[in-house]
Structure formats: C-alpha cells, structure tokens
Motif scaffolding. Structure first.
Motif, PDB file in Angstrom:
ATOM      1  N   PRO A   1     -47.796  53.105 -17.600  1.00 31.93           N
ATOM      2  CA  PRO A   1     -47.258  51.821 -18.061  1.00 31.93           C
ATOM      3  C   PRO A   1     -45.880  51.556 -17.457  1.00 31.93           C
ATOM      4  O   PRO A   1     -44.982  52.391 -17.562  1.00 31.93           O
ATOM      5  CB  PRO A   1     -47.184  51.977 -19.578  1.00 31.93           C
ATOM      6  CG  PRO A   1     -47.295  53.428 -19.862  1.00 31.93           C
ATOM      7  CD  PRO A   1     -47.917  54.084 -18.678  1.00 31.93           C
ATOM      8  N   ILE A   2     -45.756  50.425 -16.786  1.00 35.39           N
ATOM      9  CA  ILE A   2     -44.499  50.026 -16.160  1.00 35.39           C
ATOM     10  C   ILE A   2     -44.206  48.594 -16.589  1.00 35.39           C
ATOM     11  O   ILE A   2     -45.058  47.712 -16.465  1.00 35.39           O
ATOM     12  CB  ILE A   2     -44.593  50.094 -14.624  1.00 35.39           C
ATOM     13  CG1 ILE A   2     -44.932  51.511 -14.172  1.00 35.39           C
ATOM     14  CG2 ILE A   2     -43.289  49.612 -13.992  1.00 35.39           C
ATOM     15  CD1 ILE A   2     -45.243  51.631 -12.693  1.00 35.39           C
ATOM     16  N   ALA A   3     -42.985  48.391 -17.091  1.00 29.18           N
ATOM     17  CA  ALA A   3     -42.578  47.055 -17.516  1.00 29.18           C
ATOM     18  C   ALA A   3     -41.257  46.705 -16.841  1.00 29.18           C
ATOM     19  O   ALA A   3     -40.449  47.587 -16.536  1.00 29.18           O
ATOM     20  CB  ALA A   3     -42.434  47.003 -19.032  1.00 29.18           C
ATOM     21  N   THR A   4     -41.040  45.419 -16.626  1.00 25.47           N
ATOM     22  CA  THR A   4     -39.815  44.962 -15.980  1.00 25.47           C
ATOM     23  C   THR A   4     -38.947  44.176 -16.950  1.00 25.47           C
ATOM     24  O   THR A   4     -39.448  43.510 -17.862  1.00 25.47           O
ATOM     25  CB  THR A   4     -40.124  44.081 -14.757  1.00 25.47           C
ATOM     26  OG1 THR A   4     -40.820  42.910 -15.173  1.00 25.47           O
ATOM     27  CG2 THR A   4     -40.953  44.836 -13.728  1.00 25.47           C
ATOM     28  N   ALA A   5     -37.645  44.263 -16.718  1.00 24.44           N
ATOM     29  CA  ALA A   5     -36.661  43.479 -17.458  1.00 24.44           C
ATOM     30  C   ALA A   5     -35.639  43.010 -16.430  1.00 24.44           C
ATOM     31  O   ALA A   5     -34.604  43.642 -16.228  1.00 24.44           O
ATOM     32  CB  ALA A   5     -36.013  44.317 -18.549  1.00 24.44           C
ATOM     33  N   GLY A   6     -35.978  41.939 -15.747  1.00 23.53           N
ATOM     34  CA  GLY A   6     -35.119  41.442 -14.681  1.00 23.53           C
ATOM     35  C   GLY A   6     -34.544  40.081 -14.999  1.00 23.53           C
ATOM     36  O   GLY A   6     -35.241  39.191 -15.467  1.00 23.53           O
ATOM     37  N   GLY A   7     -33.265  39.928 -14.750  1.00 19.24           N
ATOM     38  CA  GLY A   7     -32.598  38.650 -14.942  1.00 19.24           C
ATOM     39  C   GLY A   7     -32.291  38.366 -16.403  1.00 19.24           C
ATOM     40  O   GLY A   7     -32.605  39.138 -17.299  1.00 19.24           O
ATOM     41  N   THR A   8     -31.668  37.219 -16.607  1.00 21.82           N
ATOM     42  CA  THR A   8     -31.291  36.800 -17.960  1.00 21.82           C
ATOM     43  C   THR A   8     -32.441  36.039 -18.615  1.00 21.82           C
ATOM     44  O   THR A   8     -33.448  35.728 -17.970  1.00 21.82           O
ATOM     45  CB  THR A   8     -30.053  35.893 -17.920  1.00 21.82           C
ATOM     46  OG1 THR A   8     -30.374  34.700 -17.194  1.00 21.82           O
ATOM     47  CG2 THR A   8     -28.860  36.594 -17.270  1.00 21.82           C
ATOM     48  N   ASP A   9     -32.257  35.703 -19.876  1.00 21.69           N
ATOM     49  CA  ASP A   9     -33.281  34.953 -20.601  1.00 21.69           C
ATOM     50  C   ASP A   9     -33.535  33.569 -20.010  1.00 21.69           C
ATOM     51  O   ASP A   9     -34.624  33.024 -20.143  1.00 21.69           O
ATOM     52  CB  ASP A   9     -32.896  34.814 -22.084  1.00 21.69           C
ATOM     53  CG  ASP A   9     -32.875  36.148 -22.801  1.00 21.69           C
ATOM     54  OD1 ASP A   9     -33.640  37.047 -22.406  1.00 21.69           O
ATOM     55  OD2 ASP A   9     -32.080  36.295 -23.749  1.00 21.69           O
ATOM     56  N   ASP A  10     -32.537  33.010 -19.342  1.00 25.29           N
ATOM     57  CA  ASP A  10     -32.704  31.676 -18.749  1.00 25.29           C
ATOM     58  C   ASP A  10     -32.943  31.723 -17.242  1.00 25.29           C
ATOM     59  O   ASP A  10     -32.757  30.743 -16.527  1.00 25.29           O
ATOM     60  CB  ASP A  10     -31.525  30.769 -19.095  1.00 25.29           C
ATOM     61  CG  ASP A  10     -30.186  31.326 -18.653  1.00 25.29           C
ATOM     62  OD1 ASP A  10     -30.137  32.457 -18.118  1.00 25.29           O
ATOM     63  OD2 ASP A  10     -29.171  30.625 -18.831  1.00 25.29           O
TER      64      ASP A  10
ATOM     65  N   GLU B   1     -31.462  33.465 -14.813  1.00 28.74           N
ATOM     66  CA  GLU B   1     -30.312  33.646 -13.928  1.00 28.74           C
ATOM     67  C   GLU B   1     -30.147  35.123 -13.571  1.00 28.74           C
ATOM     68  O   GLU B   1     -30.841  35.984 -14.098  1.00 28.74           O
ATOM     69  CB  GLU B   1     -29.040  33.116 -14.604  1.00 28.74           C
ATOM     70  CG  GLU B   1     -29.087  31.628 -14.928  1.00 28.74           C
ATOM     71  CD  GLU B   1     -29.147  30.742 -13.693  1.00 28.74           C
ATOM     72  OE1 GLU B   1     -28.510  31.082 -12.678  1.00 28.74           O
ATOM     73  OE2 GLU B   1     -29.843  29.721 -13.745  1.00 28.74           O
ATOM     74  N   ILE B   2     -29.173  35.389 -12.708  1.00 26.72           N
ATOM     75  CA  ILE B   2     -28.824  36.761 -12.356  1.00 26.72           C
ATOM     76  C   ILE B   2     -28.053  37.376 -13.522  1.00 26.72           C
ATOM     77  O   ILE B   2     -27.112  36.784 -14.040  1.00 26.72           O
ATOM     78  CB  ILE B   2     -27.965  36.797 -11.067  1.00 26.72           C
ATOM     79  CG1 ILE B   2     -28.752  36.255  -9.877  1.00 26.72           C
ATOM     80  CG2 ILE B   2     -27.451  38.208 -10.796  1.00 26.72           C
ATOM     81  CD1 ILE B   2     -29.947  37.083  -9.476  1.00 26.72           C
ATOM     82  N   GLY B   3     -28.474  38.551 -13.930  1.00 31.68           N
ATOM     83  CA  GLY B   3     -27.851  39.251 -15.053  1.00 31.68           C
ATOM     84  C   GLY B   3     -28.906  40.060 -15.771  1.00 31.68           C
ATOM     85  O   GLY B   3     -30.010  40.257 -15.255  1.00 31.68           O
ATOM     86  N   THR B   4     -28.583  40.542 -16.952  1.00 30.60           N
ATOM     87  CA  THR B   4     -29.554  41.308 -17.727  1.00 30.60           C
ATOM     88  C   THR B   4     -29.597  40.796 -19.158  1.00 30.60           C
ATOM     89  O   THR B   4     -28.686  40.116 -19.612  1.00 30.60           O
ATOM     90  CB  THR B   4     -29.235  42.817 -17.728  1.00 30.60           C
ATOM     91  OG1 THR B   4     -27.934  43.045 -18.264  1.00 30.60           O
ATOM     92  CG2 THR B   4     -29.330  43.401 -16.330  1.00 30.60           C
ATOM     93  N   SER B   5     -30.664  41.148 -19.849  1.00 28.72           N
ATOM     94  CA  SER B   5     -30.910  40.665 -21.201  1.00 28.72           C
ATOM     95  C   SER B   5     -31.373  41.811 -22.087  1.00 28.72           C
ATOM     96  O   SER B   5     -32.377  42.456 -21.776  1.00 28.72           O
ATOM     97  CB  SER B   5     -31.989  39.571 -21.159  1.00 28.72           C
ATOM     98  OG  SER B   5     -32.589  39.391 -22.420  1.00 28.72           O
TER      99      SER B   5
END
Length: 123
Positions: free
Chosen positions: A31-40, A42-46
């Motif tokens: 199992p591999i999941a991604t968490a890339g970018g912000t909620d909207d 954009e560049i960043g993390t959430s």
C-alpha cells in the motif's frame, strides 16, 4: 499477506505521484499513498492530506513516511502525533530512493524495524 505501508509526502502533488508511479513499475501489492501539495492544490504540505494518506496506507505491520523538505517533516511529525499509533515512523532517507527501497523491502514481508534499518544504512 499484509505489508508495511508507504506514505510519500511532497510539496508538489506531481512529485509525490511521480515517485509513486516509479515504485508501481515494480511493486504492486504494497500500500502506497501520496500526500502532495496543499489542500487547495498549491505548493506546500497539508496535515489533512498526510493523515488521509496514513489511513489509506496503514496496516497492522505499520506505515513509513518519506518526505521531501523540512516543513513536510514538521507536518509529518504532527500527523504521527495525531495518529497516536506506535507503528507509524518517519524515515530519514531521500524521498525517491528511500521509499523505493522500502517498498521493495516491504514486498518481501520484512517488518517495520528491519525496513528502516535497511533503508537508512546507505543514507
């Protein structure tokens, strides 16, 4: 068979998805999941995206989190605190190389601690 899961955290949704795509060329069952970018988008993390990715990749064998830059590490650490489980670990290794090796190790049935040792020994 149950596997240690992998979470890919990046400031860019495209980077996280690209790393996942590379791993999926050879590893299909982990199992591999991604968490890339912000909620909207954009560049960043959430933290919310990281929490959702942890839930998606989680198994009783645990889950390993890989990140690209410092603020992603801070958000990953917060997500781990919120999760309140002992078998969620942040790995200090390069995002692509580290997660790739971890996925290969997980696919062979190795446990969380062994995978972390094998991934971090070269970095």
């Amino acid at each position: 068979m149950e596997y240690v899961g992998i979470v890919l955290i990046s400031h860019s949704e495209k980077v996280a998805e690209g790393v996942q795509e590379i791993i999926r060329q050879v590893i299909h069952d982990v199992p591999i999941a991604t968490a890339g970018g912000t909620d909207d988008g954009e560049i960043g993390t959430s933290i919310d995206k990281i929490n959702a990715a942890i839930d998606s990749a989680y198994s009783e064998k645990g889950v390993l989190l890989f990140y690209d830059l410092g603020s992603a590490k801070m958000n990953a650490e917060l997500a781990i605190e919120f999760a309140g489980r002992d078998n969620i670990k942040l790995v200090e290794a390069p995002l692509l190389e580290g997660s790739y090796v971890a996925a290969v190790e997980s696919s062979t049935g190795k446990d969380l601690g062994t995978i972390i040792q094998n991934v971090t020994k070269d970095f």
